[in-house]
Design an enzyme around this catalytic site. Structure first.
Site, PDB file in Angstrom:
ATOM      1  N   HIS A  68       0.821  -1.213   0.000  1.00  0.00           N
ATOM      2  CA  HIS A  68       0.000   0.000   0.000  1.00  0.00           C
ATOM      3  C   HIS A  68       0.860   1.270   0.000  1.00  0.00           C
ATOM      4  O   HIS A  68       0.329   2.356  -0.237  1.00  0.00           O
ATOM      5  CB  HIS A  68      -1.003  -0.017   1.164  1.00  0.00           C
ATOM      6  CG  HIS A  68      -0.460   0.379   2.504  1.00  0.00           C
ATOM      7  ND1 HIS A  68      -0.135  -0.540   3.476  1.00  0.00           N
ATOM      8  CD2 HIS A  68      -0.194   1.574   3.045  1.00  0.00           C
ATOM      9  CE1 HIS A  68       0.299   0.087   4.546  1.00  0.00           C
ATOM     10  NE2 HIS A  68       0.280   1.372   4.328  1.00  0.00           N
ATOM     11  N   ASP A 108       0.264  -7.467   1.720  1.00  0.00           N
ATOM     12  CA  ASP A 108       0.681  -6.070   1.855  1.00  0.00           C
ATOM     13  C   ASP A 108       2.204  -5.940   1.920  1.00  0.00           C
ATOM     14  O   ASP A 108       2.742  -5.255   2.798  1.00  0.00           O
ATOM     15  CB  ASP A 108       0.046  -5.439   3.097  1.00  0.00           C
ATOM     16  CG  ASP A 108       0.128  -3.906   3.055  1.00  0.00           C
ATOM     17  OD1 ASP A 108       0.384  -3.356   1.965  1.00  0.00           O
ATOM     18  OD2 ASP A 108      -0.046  -3.267   4.110  1.00  0.00           O
ATOM     19  N   SER A 168       4.628   2.882   7.707  1.00  0.00           N
ATOM     20  CA  SER A 168       4.274   1.701   6.919  1.00  0.00           C
ATOM     21  C   SER A 168       5.430   1.272   6.016  1.00  0.00           C
ATOM     22  O   SER A 168       6.003   2.090   5.299  1.00  0.00           O
ATOM     23  CB  SER A 168       3.044   1.998   6.054  1.00  0.00           C
ATOM     24  OG  SER A 168       1.899   2.104   6.853  1.00  0.00           O
TER      25      SER A 168
END
Length: 630
Positions: free
Chosen positions: A82, A113, A195
């Site tokens: 992402h 992910d 992230s």
């Protein structure tokens, strides 16, 4: 002086005298224990080293961003899917030395992910050492490194310290993507921008990739609950990610549930699945999966979620009181076109053709796969991820590598053009070509293809069949351009070459030995570009063997075949040919390679089908001659 102050001073002096009497470390009041200082210095050193391996990732136009971590000296780095999906094919990466580098996407795992990228500009990048996430325990010290809220415009990452607050956590996916299985929960602060960054253990080894956090009311308030994708899961996927593919996760082809006694049982199963062919039935209890004990449905989901499509896992199950052990080949969660569409969007319609009719809403059919990914019993704790964490980041700001504020089209760097090839179904087809050719070069060095190998192959051998009461017989195998023959004293089986191999399962009991032999020779003789549709699939395990092997996947003559190559020796370890999607493949296992007339050739070939060994072939002589059998 007040009485209270006199008492305090007396107490301090008494404590100082007591310490001095016992020779304790503090030489004066207020000193800190030496081992505490040493531990602090060690922690600072580990974090400084770890920071040098942390990557700040930005789309080229500077809209949002995230983090990553280098895992090799030549610039491979891990991040979240992402994070990189907004960058399309390339991005800018900054390191703690203040320098920025061009990078390109290599492979993506949209379900898990995870993304693999390649950073250019050096061949001596500092990189993280992998740890063992299965050894992580609740209470272990960990630290997260990254670029929260994109604060570090100079690329110097933020480091937060904390403990592992939970292991083997499961986070349900958004739809069928972004599933966090078997992840590590930590109270080290993980905020938007973190992230894709690394989670290190106290020794600085990489144990996970940070990806999610639980936020109060979906706002920007960290509540001390973040999740990292375990590095052991990524180890299973890394070889596939290097293939430049869009990698899918695995499904068993069966749905599990808890029975009244709390056992994990098969509640539903597809009859065309490998699990069914291996003997699994409704009501069977699954006790071990992938080498781990299964005590709850949630634990089963966690284990299943760490494997890619095509992996073969050991499974132990109990049927009517009897325990069985087998290996099951896992199917993909998605139809490949479905995964591509969810990741890359719909394919462009061919020009000049009218648009097709609107697609009716999908309804489950009788042969649809049971979806063990869907929650059946309700989640333990579920923040639904309506938006990505990165949606909370600044949308636009000026980065050091940007020359103008807005409106300027970012030119694709030359280094990216050199290392990127677009092809539907791939994140970056250039890396698939690279890995395919690398694998082929290793294989060709072993087999030494030359002009003489392009003729008919004749193998004089001894066939051993029948297990303990083995029967031996002489055997001649001929493999040519027009015909494949397997001749025993009792008779022969033949297969003409040139048409479709779909349904070609002769000799009986092999699952398609003749077709497999023909495809093996075709690859060796023609090579990867003339074989037909051939791609690098990734690195996979094989039952009973200790390592992972590079896999070339080919589709030729209406069938699929996989060639497993040892990346260390270049030896062909196995060939697998599937003549029908609903049947077991024919598997050839090659072993005991020895040099014969300048070529490394196997002196043992085991032929397997399903759970049975059809025969073992022991070659006595190989002939590569155009005149041998024409």
């Amino acid at each position: 002086m007040s009485s209270r102050r006199r008492m305090m001073i007396a107490s301090m002096l008494a404590a100082w005298v007591a310490v001095a009497d016992f020779g304790a470390v503090p030489a004066a009041y207020g000193d800190v224990e030496r081992d505490v200082l040493d531990a602090e210095a060690a922690r600072v050193a580990v974090m400084a080293e770890a920071r040098s391996k942390t990557v700040a990732i930005f789309p080229p136009e500077g809209n949002g961003g995230g983090s990553g971590v280098l895992i090799s000296a030549d610039g491979y780095a891990l991040s979240n899917f992402h994070v990189v999906k907004g960058s399309e094919k390339f991005m800018k990466c900054g390191l703690s030395d203040g320098r920025s580098y061009d990078a390109v996407v290599v492979g993506i795992d949209p379900v898990g992910d995870v993304a693999l990228i390649k950073i250019f500009g050096r061949d001596d990048f500092p990189h993280a050492e992998f740890g063992d996430s299965d050894a992580v325990r609740t209470g272990d010290w960990v630290f997260a490194s990254g670029n929260p809220f994109l604060l570090a415009h100079d690329f110097k990452p933020t480091v937060t310290y904390g403990i592992v607050s939970g292991v083997h956590r499961y986070q349900y996916p958004s739809g069928t993507l972004l599933e966090y299985a078997d992840c590590i929960q930590t109270d080290a602060s993980i905020n938007p921008g973190n992230s894709g960054g690394p989670l290190f253990d106290a020794q600085g080894k990489l144990i996970g990739i940070n990806g999610r956090g639980s936020f109060e009311k979906r706002g920007r308030v960290n509540v001390g609950v973040g999740y990292a994708i375990s590095i052991n899961q990524i180890k299973h996927f890394l070889g596939c990610l290097k293939s430049g593919r869009i990698v899918d996760h695995a499904t068993l082809g069966a749905r599990t549930a808890s029975d009244a006694d709390g056992r994990v049982i098969v509640a539903d199963i597809l009859e065309d699945s490998d699990a069914w062919r291996r003997g699994l039935r409704i009501g069977d209890e699954i006790t071990e999966f992938g080498g781990r004990q299964v005590r709850t449905v949630n634990a089963f989901k966690n284990i299943l979620g760490i494997f890619p499509q095509g992996w073969r896992v050991p499974v132990t199950y109990r049927n009517k009181g009897t325990s069985h052990k087998t290996f099951i080949r896992l199917a993909g969660v998605h139809d490949i076109e479905d995964l591509i569409e969810k990741t890359m969007g719909k394919a462009e319609p061919e020009k000049g053709l009218p648009p097709g009719p609107p697609k009716p809403p999908e309804e489950p059919g009788p042969n649809d796969k049971p979806d063990e990914k869907k929650p059946k019993d309700g989640p333990e704790e579920q923040p639904k991820e309506g938006k990505s964490q990165e949606d909370h980041l600044p949308k636009k700001f000026k980065l050091p590598f940007q020359k103008s504020d807005a409106g300027e089209e970012i030119a694709v760097p030359e280094i990216v053009k050199k290392h990127y090839a677009e092809k539907r179904g791939f994140a970056n087809y250039k890396f698939n070509e690279h890995e395919r050719d690398r694998t082929w070069n290793a294989l060709s060095r072993s087999m030494q293809p030359a002009a003489s190998i392009g003729g008919t192959w004749t193998i004089e051998a001894e066939q051993i069949s029948g297990g303990a009461a083995a029967a031996k017989s002489n055997l001649t195998i001929t493999i040519g351009d027009a015909l494949v023959e397997y001749r025993l004293p009792s008779g022969a089986a033949t297969l003409p070459v040139g048409g479709s191999f779909a349904g070609a399962v002769d000799p009986q009991g092999t699952g398609g030995l003749l077709a497999a032999l023909s495809l093996w020779r075709r690859l060796i003789v023609l090579g990867p570009t003339r074989f037909g549709d051939l791609r690098y699939e990734g690195a996979f395990s094989l039952p009973g063997l200790p390592d992972n092997y590079d896999v070339l996947l080919g589709r030729q003559a209406g069938v699929a075949c996989r060639f497993f190559v040892d990346p260390r020796s270049g030896d062909l370890v196995s060939v697998e040919m599937q003549a029908d999607d609903e049947l077991d493949p024919c598997e050839l296992f090659f072993a005991d390679y020895r040099e014969q007339k300048g070529r490394r050739l196997p002196t043992r070939i085991e032929i397997r089908h399903g759970d049975a060994t059809y025969a073992v072939v022991v070659p006595r002589e190989w002939k590569f001659s155009p005149e041998a059998a024409k």
